[in-house]
Design a protein around this motif. Sequence first.
Motif, short mmCIF file in Angstrom:
data_model
loop_
_atom_site.label_atom_id
_atom_site.label_comp_id
_atom_site.label_asym_id
_atom_site.label_seq_id
_atom_site.Cartn_x
_atom_site.Cartn_y
_atom_site.Cartn_z
N ILE A 7 -4.96 3.17 8.21
CA ILE A 7 -4.48 2.32 6.83
C ILE A 7 -3.98 1.29 7.03
CG2 ILE A 7 -3.21 2.79 4.67
CD1 ILE A 7 -3.92 5.39 4.66
N ILE A 8 -2.81 1.03 8.12
CA ILE A 8 -2.23 -0.14 8.21
C ILE A 8 -3.04 -1.19 8.90
CG2 ILE A 8 -0.33 -1.01 9.76
CD1 ILE A 8 1.29 1.31 9.21
N ASN A 9 -3.73 -0.79 9.92
CA ASN A 9 -4.67 -1.81 10.75
C ASN A 9 -5.57 -2.13 9.74
OD1 ASN A 9 -3.78 -1.86 13.12
ND2 ASN A 9 -4.60 0.34 13.67
N GLN A 15 -6.08 -8.77 5.66
CA GLN A 15 -4.93 -9.93 5.41
C GLN A 15 -4.01 -9.63 4.05
OE1 GLN A 15 -7.13 -13.86 5.58
NE2 GLN A 15 -6.61 -13.93 7.76
N GLU A 16 -3.81 -8.30 4.28
CA GLU A 16 -2.85 -7.86 3.11
C GLU A 16 -1.38 -7.83 3.67
OE1 GLU A 16 -5.69 -4.75 0.65
OE2 GLU A 16 -4.73 -3.93 2.14
N ILE A 17 -1.44 -7.70 4.74
CA ILE A 17 -0.06 -7.76 5.50
C ILE A 17 -0.34 -8.61 6.68
CG2 ILE A 17 1.26 -5.84 4.22
CD1 ILE A 17 1.00 -4.35 7.21
N PRO A 18 0.80 -9.33 7.38
CA PRO A 18 0.40 -9.90 8.85
C PRO A 18 0.53 -8.87 9.68
CG PRO A 18 2.42 -10.59 7.99
CD PRO A 18 1.97 -9.75 6.74
N GLY A 19 1.73 -7.94 9.79
CA GLY A 19 2.05 -6.78 10.47
C GLY A 19 3.14 -6.17 10.07
N TYR A 373 10.48 1.21 8.26
CA TYR A 373 9.39 0.45 8.15
C TYR A 373 9.98 -0.98 8.07
CZ TYR A 373 5.27 -2.17 5.91
OH TYR A 373 4.40 -2.68 5.83
N ALA A 374 9.62 -1.77 8.96
CA ALA A 374 10.04 -3.14 8.92
C ALA A 374 8.90 -4.29 8.89
CB ALA A 374 10.77 -3.37 10.09
N GLY A 375 9.07 -5.19 7.78
CA GLY A 375 8.21 -6.16 7.67
C GLY A 375 8.81 -7.40 6.99
N LEU A 388 1.77 1.31 1.66
CA LEU A 388 1.79 1.38 3.27
C LEU A 388 3.18 2.14 3.63
CD1 LEU A 388 0.58 -2.28 4.47
CD2 LEU A 388 -0.74 -0.06 4.28
N MET A 389 4.33 1.82 3.11
CA MET A 389 5.49 2.80 3.48
C MET A 389 5.34 4.09 3.09
SD MET A 389 8.38 -0.12 1.77
CE MET A 389 8.50 -1.56 2.25
N ARG A 390 4.78 4.39 1.83
CA ARG A 390 4.69 5.91 1.52
C ARG A 390 3.67 6.52 2.56
NH1 ARG A 390 7.07 2.96 -1.52
NH2 ARG A 390 8.49 3.19 0.41
N LYS A 391 2.67 5.84 2.88
CA LYS A 391 1.60 6.54 3.83
C LYS A 391 2.35 6.88 5.43
CE LYS A 391 -1.96 6.85 1.46
NZ LYS A 391 -2.65 8.31 1.38
#
Length: 410
Positions: A7-9, A15-19, A373-375, A388-391
Amino acid sequence: MADFETIINDAIAAQEIPGCALAATSRDGSFTYSKAFGSTSMNPSSAKPMDLNTMMWVASCTKLMTALCAMQLIERGHITLNEPVYTHIPELESLNVLTGFTDAGVPIEEKHKTPITIRLLLTHSSGLTYEGMHPKTLAWLKYHGKKMNASPTVVERFVAPLVFEPGESWAYGPGVDYAGLLVERISGLTLEEYMKKNLWGPLGITDVTFFPSTRPHLQERMAEMSGRGEDGKLSVHEGKMPFVDEKGGEVTGCMGGQGSFTCAKEYIKVLKGVLDCDAGGEGKVLSKESLEVFFKPQLGEGSRAMLNAVVQDDAANNAMGGTPKHVAKDYALGGLVMMDDAPDGKKAGTMLWGGYPNLIWWIDRKTGLAGVYAGQVVPPGDAICGKLMRKWEEGCYEMFEKHRESKSKL
């Protein structure tokens, strides 16, 4: 590959998050997870692969570290939870309560009657609030023709009136910044110096600072901030951030509620250090007895009711840990605490909090599991980051359960 990794990948590909960087550990250290995804920027020309050493502004994740330091001073007998802090911070005694406005819009201010204590500062129930986060202080700024204060030190920046009588409600604000100032004035050290000696040093943490300009090799590893526009698209964030002063320069004071920069590899050591305190013994950052106080729910009835009302807002809830809204919450000295179990595996008593650019940490003492979780995405409370954090959290508990099952079969 775990479901949350897919899901993160997928989010990065879209392009919903950079990383982002993830880390988790069990109390006994037999289970760990650490992995980074994507890149450090939405700008292809400056982007580097995200890794566990990527430096970030961790914002309000600083609060846990400052609260631990304040608890150390309590443990060592330098101050108590319930005594007024005015001996060390007389500036707080002069703050009025903003009780309302006249029909003409003139602010009505009264002297506060209940003394401000370290308990109230650490639990956001002192009446202090960040100016831009409360309608009363926004109206107060407008009346006085002022912009939001971006002064470089705690006592210069956080001077707005209280928005309620201390202890009677709950509002997110600079109480922990003032708790950091209290640590400085009692110890005679800057907060950075105190943390080096009493927290970072004992936990083996080196890559952390309040002042990136003094650590160029860390500054070189800094992720760029990304901002989500109203169209939902992400780009490099060009706006001014809270860690600079009104001229855009680095602040000169240690902001204990928002001012540190570190990486996932180092921050997980803070969470592990808290879990380790349950074992007791010498060399722990807190005694087991102090840890019990640190995790104990602290709010009065009015404050608790307001906190649980605030988290009914989706963005606020995402920024404050994203727990199910029906799960009752309180606030302890180090962060929000859940009063009931959550479906993802977190047990009642779990402490958690986040940081402005969509970071989240949790410490579950009953399960013996902690993670982060760090972004670097703004605005805070972002719905995509929240999902994404919850997943990640749910997936982490699933991995940990499989780990425990495999151990039990040995």
